[in-house]
Design a protein around this motif. Structure first.
Motif, PDB file in Angstrom:
ATOM      1  N   GLY A 131       9.503 -20.919   1.867  1.00  0.00           N
ATOM      2  CA  GLY A 131      10.290 -21.196   3.095  1.00  0.00           C
ATOM      3  C   GLY A 131       9.965 -22.813   3.728  1.00  0.00           C
ATOM      4  O   GLY A 131       9.883 -22.767   4.931  1.00  0.00           O
ATOM      5  N   ILE A 132       9.477 -23.461   2.829  1.00  0.00           N
ATOM      6  CA  ILE A 132       8.967 -24.907   3.009  1.00  0.00           C
ATOM      7  C   ILE A 132      10.494 -25.776   3.667  1.00  0.00           C
ATOM      8  O   ILE A 132      10.454 -26.713   2.882  1.00  0.00           O
ATOM      9  CB  ILE A 132       8.075 -25.835   2.340  1.00  0.00           C
ATOM     10  CG1 ILE A 132       7.060 -24.273   1.842  1.00  0.00           C
ATOM     11  CG2 ILE A 132       7.492 -26.730   2.793  1.00  0.00           C
ATOM     12  CD1 ILE A 132       6.316 -24.087   2.779  1.00  0.00           C
ATOM     13  N   ASP A 178       9.348 -19.067   9.634  1.00  0.00           N
ATOM     14  CA  ASP A 178       8.357 -19.742   9.384  1.00  0.00           C
ATOM     15  C   ASP A 178       7.862 -20.088   8.008  1.00  0.00           C
ATOM     16  O   ASP A 178       8.056 -19.496   7.017  1.00  0.00           O
ATOM     17  CB  ASP A 178       7.125 -18.860  10.119  1.00  0.00           C
ATOM     18  CG  ASP A 178       6.102 -20.052  10.530  1.00  0.00           C
ATOM     19  OD1 ASP A 178       5.958 -21.236  10.346  1.00  0.00           O
ATOM     20  OD2 ASP A 178       5.043 -19.419  11.138  1.00  0.00           O
ATOM     21  N   PHE A 179       6.833 -21.009   7.779  1.00  0.00           N
ATOM     22  CA  PHE A 179       6.418 -21.198   6.403  1.00  0.00           C
ATOM     23  C   PHE A 179       5.601 -19.906   5.929  1.00  0.00           C
ATOM     24  O   PHE A 179       5.079 -19.134   6.730  1.00  0.00           O
ATOM     25  CB  PHE A 179       5.293 -22.379   6.406  1.00  0.00           C
ATOM     26  CG  PHE A 179       5.556 -23.812   6.935  1.00  0.00           C
ATOM     27  CD1 PHE A 179       7.105 -24.213   6.526  1.00  0.00           C
ATOM     28  CD2 PHE A 179       4.984 -24.619   7.372  1.00  0.00           C
ATOM     29  CE1 PHE A 179       7.626 -25.280   6.936  1.00  0.00           C
ATOM     30  CE2 PHE A 179       5.321 -25.887   7.703  1.00  0.00           C
ATOM     31  CZ  PHE A 179       6.711 -26.219   7.357  1.00  0.00           C
ATOM     32  N   ILE A 180       5.915 -19.690   4.642  1.00  0.00           N
ATOM     33  CA  ILE A 180       5.120 -18.395   3.906  1.00  0.00           C
ATOM     34  C   ILE A 180       3.846 -19.217   3.239  1.00  0.00           C
ATOM     35  O   ILE A 180       4.218 -19.706   2.227  1.00  0.00           O
ATOM     36  CB  ILE A 180       6.082 -17.749   3.275  1.00  0.00           C
ATOM     37  CG1 ILE A 180       7.221 -17.227   3.808  1.00  0.00           C
ATOM     38  CG2 ILE A 180       5.150 -16.564   2.309  1.00  0.00           C
ATOM     39  CD1 ILE A 180       8.358 -16.874   3.206  1.00  0.00           C
ATOM     40  N   ILE A 181       2.864 -18.942   3.689  1.00  0.00           N
ATOM     41  CA  ILE A 181       1.427 -19.497   2.722  1.00  0.00           C
ATOM     42  C   ILE A 181       0.516 -18.102   2.773  1.00  0.00           C
ATOM     43  O   ILE A 181      -0.124 -17.959   3.617  1.00  0.00           O
ATOM     44  CB  ILE A 181       1.070 -20.604   3.694  1.00  0.00           C
ATOM     45  CG1 ILE A 181       1.894 -21.639   3.647  1.00  0.00           C
ATOM     46  CG2 ILE A 181      -0.445 -21.218   2.858  1.00  0.00           C
ATOM     47  CD1 ILE A 181       1.518 -22.858   4.671  1.00  0.00           C
ATOM     48  N   TYR A 240       7.042 -31.615  17.976  1.00  0.00           N
ATOM     49  CA  TYR A 240       7.307 -31.005  19.336  1.00  0.00           C
ATOM     50  C   TYR A 240       8.509 -30.174  18.978  1.00  0.00           C
ATOM     51  O   TYR A 240       8.608 -29.397  19.817  1.00  0.00           O
ATOM     52  CB  TYR A 240       7.677 -32.212  20.343  1.00  0.00           C
ATOM     53  CG  TYR A 240       8.856 -33.146  19.452  1.00  0.00           C
ATOM     54  CD1 TYR A 240      10.266 -32.679  19.347  1.00  0.00           C
ATOM     55  CD2 TYR A 240       8.499 -34.349  18.969  1.00  0.00           C
ATOM     56  CE1 TYR A 240      11.200 -33.678  19.023  1.00  0.00           C
ATOM     57  CE2 TYR A 240       9.503 -35.367  18.455  1.00  0.00           C
ATOM     58  CZ  TYR A 240      10.873 -34.675  18.342  1.00  0.00           C
ATOM     59  OH  TYR A 240      11.832 -35.514  17.912  1.00  0.00           O
ATOM     60  N   ASP A 241       9.071 -30.023  17.925  1.00  0.00           N
ATOM     61  CA  ASP A 241      10.294 -29.035  17.825  1.00  0.00           C
ATOM     62  C   ASP A 241       9.731 -27.866  17.337  1.00  0.00           C
ATOM     63  O   ASP A 241      10.495 -26.927  17.753  1.00  0.00           O
ATOM     64  CB  ASP A 241      11.306 -29.618  16.862  1.00  0.00           C
ATOM     65  CG  ASP A 241      12.421 -28.983  16.704  1.00  0.00           C
ATOM     66  OD1 ASP A 241      13.198 -28.648  17.892  1.00  0.00           O
ATOM     67  OD2 ASP A 241      12.869 -28.435  15.679  1.00  0.00           O
ATOM     68  N   ALA A 242       8.899 -27.544  16.555  1.00  0.00           N
ATOM     69  CA  ALA A 242       8.405 -26.139  15.928  1.00  0.00           C
ATOM     70  C   ALA A 242       7.839 -25.413  17.098  1.00  0.00           C
ATOM     71  O   ALA A 242       6.990 -25.909  17.691  1.00  0.00           O
ATOM     72  CB  ALA A 242       7.474 -26.467  14.925  1.00  0.00           C
TER      73      ALA A 242
END
Length: 475
Positions: A333-334, A317-320, A52-54
């Protein structure tokens, strides 16, 4: 020549390795440390967040929710302790109560299950020891707790059983690409491969910059924690948060899957990617804030403090993604909720590979993980049978956690061998109790030396250079 090279053996690198091990591929994992899961993966809050936080629409939001749903089955398959204990975000005034509605609505948008806003009466029914000033909370029934290092160790063990090669003490020094082949120059020699996954954690930007123009920066953020004795482990049932700030989810109080109480972390932006020290000033702040959530925590029952570094990226944010160099994939950035999202991040990483020209053929003979339990969790009959098979299971080495010599020997001889005192501690818990290895540590060291056929002084506590003995005092 390898099909895929993975840099980094944290929760993401080991997860990708395990997924790749299901296919007919030649895969290697390169890890600079003496063991897997030895940086961010071993030093975090060990929480599987609800999601719920992201912020809506981010990879964090999407993969947190998907990853959360995968935990039960994966942990059951890998014999990793996991519990859905639920989480609470406390409100102490009307402004914070209004913020709970924002989190609730975001959670619903993100697809989080088990969300509700509860009043004082319901809050105290769930958590009798919550601070009396709390007027309500956001309850997330789908949140959980896990043992992250045991998860990573189980992933890499099963990967190695299925043909993945792991190279510890192997620091990446430089990377080059000629035609379609990458060469990684490392402290253990050169490795060639067709594809690379960069799972370097807080070092991910430095690894990226060895082969491609800079496109992101990792900003280390440190958090400090208290680990309290099991006498305090029942102060809470849920993971209890205060309202989050721009620096993170704030100081939390949570039980661990092994029955301790964890309080922390704070958030400190750092220049160093290696500074995991703790300070009296920061720990006093954590103690103050933690006591603001849960009444009467006895911090005199503290058995350990520690610090961990989060890989905060400048993208937020995550980098994928595939980098500008074809075949080089950044998984970076995990930060939180990285552990929660880890199983889903692994699948996203596999999508990148599947979109390349590589041929993925599933193995017909994939070896499923072996099932195992801690000796103390066995029934009386199971314990008796185990001791009959191997009398070392009848010798208690760690009295705090009731860990036997048989379990320690088993941990040493797993597919990925434990070779350090802390490596044993992470796999089967001797030294995790009140005395923190004060009594069992020397005995664990003796068993390691015997099983590895090494001199006692060659057995390390953990990382390179962490010697325990330098020689005999007298012959």
């Amino acid at each position: 020549m390898y099909d895929v090279l993975i840099i980094g053996a944290g929760i993401i690198g080991t997860g990708i390795a395990r997924e790749l091990s299901k296919y007919k591929l030649k895969v290697a994992v390169l890890e600079k440390d003496t063991d897997v899961a030895n940086e961010t993966t071993k030093a975090n809050s060990a929480i599987v967040h609800g999601g719920y936080d992201a912020k809506e629409g981010t990879l964090m939001a999407k993969l947190n929710v998907l990853g959360n749903k995968m935990y039960e089955e994966l942990c059951e398959e890998l014999s990793v302790p996991f519990k859905r204990n639920g989480s609470l975000v406390l409100a102490f005034n009307e402004e914070e109560k209004y913020h709970l509605k924002t989190l609730y609505e975001r959670g619903i948008t993100n697809g989080v299950s088990g969300l509700s806003i509860i009043d004082q009466e319901k809050l105290r029914e769930i958590e009798p020891n919550v601070d009396l000033k709390a007027i309500g909370a956001l309850h997330c029934a789908s949140a959980g707790i896990v043992s992250p290092w045991e998860f990573a160790e189980a992933l890499i063990d099963n990967s190695v059983e299925n043909g993945v090669e792991l190279f510890l003490n192997t620091e990446v020094l430089s990377i080059e690409k000629n035609e379609d082949i990458f060469t990684i120059h490392s402290s253990s020699g050169d490795f060639k491969g067709r594809y690379i996954f960069n799972c370097g954690g807080v070092h991910g930007d430095l690894i990226h910059n060895m082969i491609a123009p800079p496109s992101f920066k990792i900003l280390p953020r440190k958090g400090e924690y208290f680990v309290l004795d099991k006498s305090q482990g029942k102060r809470v049932n849920s993971t209890v948060f205060q309202c989050p700030s721009k620096l993170g989810k704030g100081i939390l109080v949570t039980p661990t899957v092994h029955g301790n109480l964890l309080v922390g972390p704070d958030a400190q932006d750092m220049e160093s990617k290696y500074d995991v020290s703790t300070t009296g000033e920061k720990l006093e702040y954590i103690k103050f804030k933690g006591s603001h959530s849960i009444r009467d925590i006895n911090f005199r029952e503290n058995i350990r403090t520690f610090g961990g570094i989060r890989a905060e990226s400048d993208r937020g944010d995550f980098i994928i993604e595939e980098s500008s160099v074809k075949g080089f994939f950044d998984i970076g950035g995990i930060k939180s909720p990285g552990l929660s999202a880890a199983p889903a991040i692994t699948l996203e990483a596999m999508k990148l590979l599947k979109n390349s020209k590589i041929e993925l053929i599933e193995k017909e003979n994939f070896i499923k993980p072996r099932k195992h339990k801690l000796f103390m969790n066995l029934s009386s009959e199971e314990k008796e049978n185990k001791i009959k098979e191997d009398n070392r299971y009848g010798r208690i080495i760690c009295r705090c956690e009731m860990i036997t010599e048989g379990e320690i020997v088993d941990a040493i001889h797993r597919p990925v061998m434990a070779t350090t005192v802390d490596g044993i501690k992470r796999r089967c818990r001797p030294g995790s109790g009140r005395c923190q290895g004060g009594f069992c540590g020397p005995r664990v060291q003796e068993i390691l030396a015997r099983e590895l056929k090494e001199k006692m002084e060659n057995i390390l506590l953990d990382k390179k250079g962490s010697y325990i003995l330098t020689g005999e005092l007298k012959k």
